[in-house]
Design a protein around this motif. Sequence first.
Motif, PDB file in Angstrom:
ATOM      1  N   THR A   1      29.968  15.074  36.276  1.00 50.79           N
ATOM      2  CA  THR A   1      30.618  14.410  37.412  1.00 50.79           C
ATOM      3  C   THR A   1      31.065  15.413  38.476  1.00 50.79           C
ATOM      4  N   SER A   2      30.898  16.702  38.226  1.00 51.93           N
ATOM      5  CA  SER A   2      31.359  17.681  39.218  1.00 51.93           C
ATOM      6  C   SER A   2      30.462  18.923  39.196  1.00 51.93           C
ATOM      7  N   VAL A   3      30.543  19.683  40.280  1.00 51.35           N
ATOM      8  CA  VAL A   3      29.791  20.933  40.370  1.00 51.35           C
ATOM      9  C   VAL A   3      30.212  21.873  39.234  1.00 51.35           C
ATOM     10  N   ARG A   4      31.493  21.845  38.916  1.00 49.32           N
ATOM     11  CA  ARG A   4      32.030  22.695  37.855  1.00 49.32           C
ATOM     12  C   ARG A   4      31.337  22.387  36.503  1.00 49.32           C
ATOM     13  N   GLU A   5      31.178  21.104  36.226  1.00 49.64           N
ATOM     14  CA  GLU A   5      30.517  20.723  34.975  1.00 49.64           C
ATOM     15  C   GLU A   5      29.042  21.154  34.975  1.00 49.64           C
ATOM     16  N   VAL A   6      28.421  21.083  36.156  1.00 50.07           N
ATOM     17  CA  VAL A   6      27.027  21.527  36.261  1.00 50.07           C
ATOM     18  C   VAL A   6      26.957  23.025  35.963  1.00 50.07           C
TER      19      VAL A   6
END
Length: 350
Positions: free
Chosen positions: A9-14
Motif C-alpha cells: 500500500t506504500s512506496v515504503r512497503e515496495v
Amino acid sequence: MGFEFRPATSVREVQDAYELAARVFGPNYFDSKAHKERLLRLEPAQDPRDVVIGRQGGETVAIVRIVDRTVSLAERALKVGGITAVAVRPDVQGQGAGRAVMEAALERSRERGDALSIAFARRAVDGFYWRLGYVGVGCHPRITIRIGESPNESNLRIEDGFRRERMDAYARAYDQTYRNLPLRFVRDESAWDSICERLSWPPTARFVSVLDAARSVGYYVVADGAVIEAAAIESPALLRDVLIHHVGNAGELVLALHPHHPVASQFHRDNHTTSIRHAWDGGHVVRVLDGAGFLAGLAEHAQCDRRTAEVPDTRDHATARQVLLDAAGVVTNGKGMLSPLPAWTRIDEF
Ligand SMILES: CC(C)(COP(=O)(O)OP(=O)(O)OC[C@H]1O[C@@H](n2cnc3c(N)ncnc32)[C@H](O)[C@@H]1OP(=O)(O)O)[C@@H](O)C(=O)NCCC(=O)NCCS
C-alpha cells in the motif's frame, strides 16, 4: 505468528519487499541489490499494489512483483501480468507462504484485468507454478539449416550493438515480422528502452543491426550459437542472405525461431534441409485468467470455429491448466501448426 498476504500500500512497503528480494536472490547481496534496483528503476511500480507482499510480525517475508505486458493473439491484444521477483524469506520457506503470496498476486492480476499471467521461471519444472494453474509453454525450436550453396551477393551490411537512435526501425521491423505469430509480446517504446538496457548488462546476447547504405532495415540477435530473433522491414529473403553470410558456421545455421517466423519459412520454402527440435521445459509458464478472451483469440488465430458452451471457471487451478492444454488441440487443427505457443526468447524475459 500469523501471516498476511496482500498488495503493498506504500512506496515504503515496495522498498522493503525489494530489499527482501535482493537478499533471497543471489549470487551475493550487493550484486543482487544493484540488479533489483536497476529493474525497479527501469519499471517503477507506479501502483504499489502491483507488488504483492507477505507480512509476518511487522516484517516483509514474501514478494511477487507484477509488471505490465501485452501479447497479441490474432487481432486481439491481451493484457498480461508478468510475474517476477517471486521470493520468500528462507526461514519461512516450505510453510505455504510462496503459494499464498502467489494466490494473492493472481487475485491482484484479475483485479487489474489481466487475461494471462506469465512468468519466465527457473522453477517451471518443479511443480511450484503447475500447482497454481500454470502450464509450461516454452517451445524452443532449434532449426538446423544446412547451407548448400552460397547465397546471392547482398549489399546489406551489419553493425554490432543495439543503437538507441535506430530503435524506431527495430520496432517497425519487429512489428512487421512478428505480427502474425501467436502470443507475441507487443513492444512499445518503453519495452524497447528496457531491452536496450537489459542487453547491456551483462551482454548475454549479440544484437546486430542490418543496414542498407546508412538506413536501418532490420536486426538479428544471436545467443548460444543460435539466432534467437530476426526482423526485417521489408523482405525476409534479404535477411536470410545476411544470416547465411554472417552467422552460418561450418555450413550450418541454427535458428531458434518459431517455425512460422518469416525467415524460418523462407528457408523452408527454399528447400534447405532442416531439422527441428522442440523442448517444452524451457521455463516459460502461463496461466489463463480470462478464459473467454483467450479462447476467442485462439479461435480467431487458428481460423476455426470453437465456441465453448460455457465460460470456463479459471479461478480453479486445474480448469485454468486445462484451457491451455486444450489450446494445443485447437491450433493444430487444420493449420498444421507445429508449435501452438510462442518461441519467446530471453529478450522478452522480465
Ligand atoms: C520458490 C519459493 C518462492 C517457494 O516458496 P515456499 O514458501 O517455500 O513454497 P510453499 O511452502 O508455499 O510451497 C508451495 C507448493 O510448492 C511446492 N514446492 C515448493 N518448492 C518446491 C520445490 N523446490 N520442488 C517441488 N515442489 C515445491 C510445495 O511442496 C507446495 O506444494 P503443495 O501446496 O502442494 O504442498 C521459495 O522457495 C523461494 O523464495 N525460493 C528462492 C527464490 C526463487 O527460487 N524464486 C522463484 C523464482 S522463479
